[in-house]
Scaffold this motif. Sequence first.
Motif, PDB file in Angstrom:
ATOM      1  N   ALA A 158       0.864  -0.942   0.184  1.00  0.00           N
ATOM      2  CA  ALA A 158      -0.010  -0.019   0.120  1.00  0.00           C
ATOM      3  C   ALA A 158       0.758   1.209   0.017  1.00  0.00           C
ATOM      4  O   ALA A 158       0.556   2.046  -0.620  1.00  0.00           O
ATOM      5  N   THR A 159       1.874   1.410   0.763  1.00  0.00           N
ATOM      6  CA  THR A 159       2.578   2.457   0.845  1.00  0.00           C
ATOM      7  C   THR A 159       3.517   2.579  -0.309  1.00  0.00           C
ATOM      8  O   THR A 159       3.877   3.794  -0.891  1.00  0.00           O
ATOM      9  N   LYS A 160       4.121   1.484  -0.933  1.00  0.00           N
ATOM     10  CA  LYS A 160       4.736   1.619  -2.177  1.00  0.00           C
ATOM     11  C   LYS A 160       3.713   2.175  -3.161  1.00  0.00           C
ATOM     12  O   LYS A 160       4.221   3.132  -4.309  1.00  0.00           O
ATOM     13  N   LEU A 161       2.464   1.675  -3.435  1.00  0.00           N
ATOM     14  CA  LEU A 161       1.561   2.254  -4.366  1.00  0.00           C
ATOM     15  C   LEU A 161       1.399   3.592  -4.248  1.00  0.00           C
ATOM     16  O   LEU A 161       1.330   4.342  -5.204  1.00  0.00           O
ATOM     17  N   ARG A 173       1.101  12.724 -14.445  1.00  0.00           N
ATOM     18  CA  ARG A 173       0.349  11.512 -15.106  1.00  0.00           C
ATOM     19  C   ARG A 173      -0.912  11.256 -14.242  1.00  0.00           C
ATOM     20  O   ARG A 173      -0.873  10.423 -13.400  1.00  0.00           O
ATOM     21  N   PRO A 174      -1.742  12.276 -13.969  1.00  0.00           N
ATOM     22  CA  PRO A 174      -2.786  12.365 -12.847  1.00  0.00           C
ATOM     23  C   PRO A 174      -3.597  10.837 -13.134  1.00  0.00           C
ATOM     24  O   PRO A 174      -4.091  10.212 -11.920  1.00  0.00           O
ATOM     25  N   ALA A 175      -3.895  10.380 -14.318  1.00  0.00           N
ATOM     26  CA  ALA A 175      -4.846   9.099 -14.500  1.00  0.00           C
ATOM     27  C   ALA A 175      -3.896   7.908 -13.798  1.00  0.00           C
ATOM     28  O   ALA A 175      -4.422   7.159 -13.037  1.00  0.00           O
ATOM     29  N   GLU A 176      -2.576   7.943 -13.879  1.00  0.00           N
ATOM     30  CA  GLU A 176      -1.716   6.987 -13.582  1.00  0.00           C
ATOM     31  C   GLU A 176      -1.798   7.031 -12.118  1.00  0.00           C
ATOM     32  O   GLU A 176      -1.822   5.926 -11.239  1.00  0.00           O
ATOM     33  N   ALA A 177      -1.616   8.210 -11.601  1.00  0.00           N
ATOM     34  CA  ALA A 177      -1.569   8.593 -10.017  1.00  0.00           C
ATOM     35  C   ALA A 177      -2.874   8.053  -9.572  1.00  0.00           C
ATOM     36  O   ALA A 177      -2.909   7.298  -8.394  1.00  0.00           O
ATOM     37  N   ARG A 178      -4.052   8.305 -10.171  1.00  0.00           N
ATOM     38  CA  ARG A 178      -5.256   8.099  -9.653  1.00  0.00           C
ATOM     39  C   ARG A 178      -5.278   6.355  -9.421  1.00  0.00           C
ATOM     40  O   ARG A 178      -6.106   5.922  -8.507  1.00  0.00           O
ATOM     41  N   ALA A 179      -4.959   5.528 -10.611  1.00  0.00           N
ATOM     42  CA  ALA A 179      -4.997   4.089 -10.609  1.00  0.00           C
ATOM     43  C   ALA A 179      -4.349   3.724  -9.366  1.00  0.00           C
ATOM     44  O   ALA A 179      -4.674   2.800  -8.722  1.00  0.00           O
ATOM     45  N   LEU A 180      -3.055   4.136  -9.196  1.00  0.00           N
ATOM     46  CA  LEU A 180      -2.209   3.705  -7.931  1.00  0.00           C
ATOM     47  C   LEU A 180      -2.777   4.027  -6.699  1.00  0.00           C
ATOM     48  O   LEU A 180      -2.605   3.035  -5.809  1.00  0.00           O
ATOM     49  N   LYS A 203      -6.178  12.914  -1.311  1.00  0.00           N
ATOM     50  CA  LYS A 203      -5.282  13.377  -2.626  1.00  0.00           C
ATOM     51  C   LYS A 203      -6.010  13.089  -3.654  1.00  0.00           C
ATOM     52  O   LYS A 203      -6.199  13.852  -4.891  1.00  0.00           O
ATOM     53  N   LEU A 204      -6.853  11.792  -3.672  1.00  0.00           N
ATOM     54  CA  LEU A 204      -7.526  11.602  -5.026  1.00  0.00           C
ATOM     55  C   LEU A 204      -8.923  12.301  -5.061  1.00  0.00           C
ATOM     56  O   LEU A 204      -9.171  12.659  -6.175  1.00  0.00           O
ATOM     57  N   SER A 205      -9.442  12.777  -4.013  1.00  0.00           N
ATOM     58  CA  SER A 205     -10.296  13.886  -4.058  1.00  0.00           C
ATOM     59  C   SER A 205      -9.946  15.180  -4.725  1.00  0.00           C
ATOM     60  O   SER A 205     -10.928  16.041  -5.263  1.00  0.00           O
ATOM     61  N   GLU A 206      -8.704  15.376  -4.452  1.00  0.00           N
ATOM     62  CA  GLU A 206      -8.056  16.889  -4.966  1.00  0.00           C
ATOM     63  C   GLU A 206      -7.947  16.822  -6.507  1.00  0.00           C
ATOM     64  O   GLU A 206      -7.467  17.776  -7.188  1.00  0.00           O
ATOM     65  N   LEU A 207      -7.580  15.496  -7.163  1.00  0.00           N
ATOM     66  CA  LEU A 207      -7.412  15.532  -8.370  1.00  0.00           C
ATOM     67  C   LEU A 207      -8.352  16.321  -9.331  1.00  0.00           C
ATOM     68  O   LEU A 207      -9.611  16.147  -9.083  1.00  0.00           O
ATOM     69  N   PRO A 208      -7.870  16.946 -10.326  1.00  0.00           N
ATOM     70  CA  PRO A 208      -9.048  17.792 -11.022  1.00  0.00           C
ATOM     71  C   PRO A 208     -10.216  16.649 -11.855  1.00  0.00           C
ATOM     72  O   PRO A 208      -9.862  15.863 -12.165  1.00  0.00           O
ATOM     73  N   ARG A 209     -11.166  16.981 -11.653  1.00  0.00           N
ATOM     74  CA  ARG A 209     -12.401  15.991 -12.173  1.00  0.00           C
ATOM     75  C   ARG A 209     -12.083  15.615 -13.617  1.00  0.00           C
ATOM     76  O   ARG A 209     -12.366  14.466 -14.055  1.00  0.00           O
ATOM     77  N   ASP A 210     -11.523  16.519 -14.388  1.00  0.00           N
ATOM     78  CA  ASP A 210     -11.297  16.226 -15.976  1.00  0.00           C
ATOM     79  C   ASP A 210     -10.193  15.192 -16.144  1.00  0.00           C
ATOM     80  O   ASP A 210      -9.953  14.621 -17.355  1.00  0.00           O
ATOM     81  N   HIS A 211      -9.567  14.661 -15.081  1.00  0.00           N
ATOM     82  CA  HIS A 211      -8.470  13.634 -15.041  1.00  0.00           C
ATOM     83  C   HIS A 211      -8.805  12.442 -14.490  1.00  0.00           C
ATOM     84  O   HIS A 211      -8.384  11.579 -14.484  1.00  0.00           O
ATOM     85  N   GLN A 212     -10.163  12.518 -14.037  1.00  0.00           N
ATOM     86  CA  GLN A 212     -10.761  11.266 -13.519  1.00  0.00           C
ATOM     87  C   GLN A 212     -10.961  10.246 -14.551  1.00  0.00           C
ATOM     88  O   GLN A 212     -11.266  10.298 -15.627  1.00  0.00           O
ATOM     89  N   ILE A 213     -10.577   8.985 -14.101  1.00  0.00           N
ATOM     90  CA  ILE A 213     -11.073   7.783 -15.176  1.00  0.00           C
ATOM     91  C   ILE A 213     -12.118   6.703 -14.419  1.00  0.00           C
ATOM     92  O   ILE A 213     -12.295   6.686 -13.276  1.00  0.00           O
TER      93      ILE A 213
END
Length: 213
Positions: A158-161, A173-180, A203-213
Amino acid sequence: MLSALTIAEAAAESAAAGRAAEARAGIQHALALDDSDPQVLFLAFQFHFRAGDLDEAERLVRRRIDILSPQGESPDLARALTNLGLVLHHKKDLDASERSVLQALEMDRRLGFEYGVARDMGNLGLIEEARGHPDKAERIYLDALAIAERIDAPDIAATKLANLGDIALLRVRPAEARALWTRAVALFERTGNAKNRDEIAKKLSELPRDHQI
């Protein structure tokens, strides 16, 4: 009469529940009763480190190392060395931090303690990240993650992800960050680590909405 370890364990539970003053009093009481039990010293170190009391955390972990060292190499000694590395990392003494973590890593490898190897490698990644070497940090995190997944150590995975998500965001790379981070949150939930779960969820909630997947 309660033992020092029992009191320290109760203090750790208080800290986890957010009762900091109660936890601090319990830790002080435990240390007054016995400041030579490595497990009491670990719980006291953990409390002070998380509270940001880095000087006291360093004092406690160095005392732990002094007590454990005469007994020879062990997973407990390696853990103390990597704990010292974390304190020094937060104190911005990256070279000293690296020396301590490498000592822990080499010891855990000699002992064949793969859990410790994965943990120590993750701490080395933090040092490289702090030095501004994201590529090197990423390689180390990926190696640590592979070990953690192979030995089923979800707390380390979990910590490494989460760390890899930070690097992905650094590279825009926000989409990659969201997945991780999504994977990390699920593992933090599985292991009962509410603090880190909530931190990554934020952190996930603070990602811009247009980058959500």
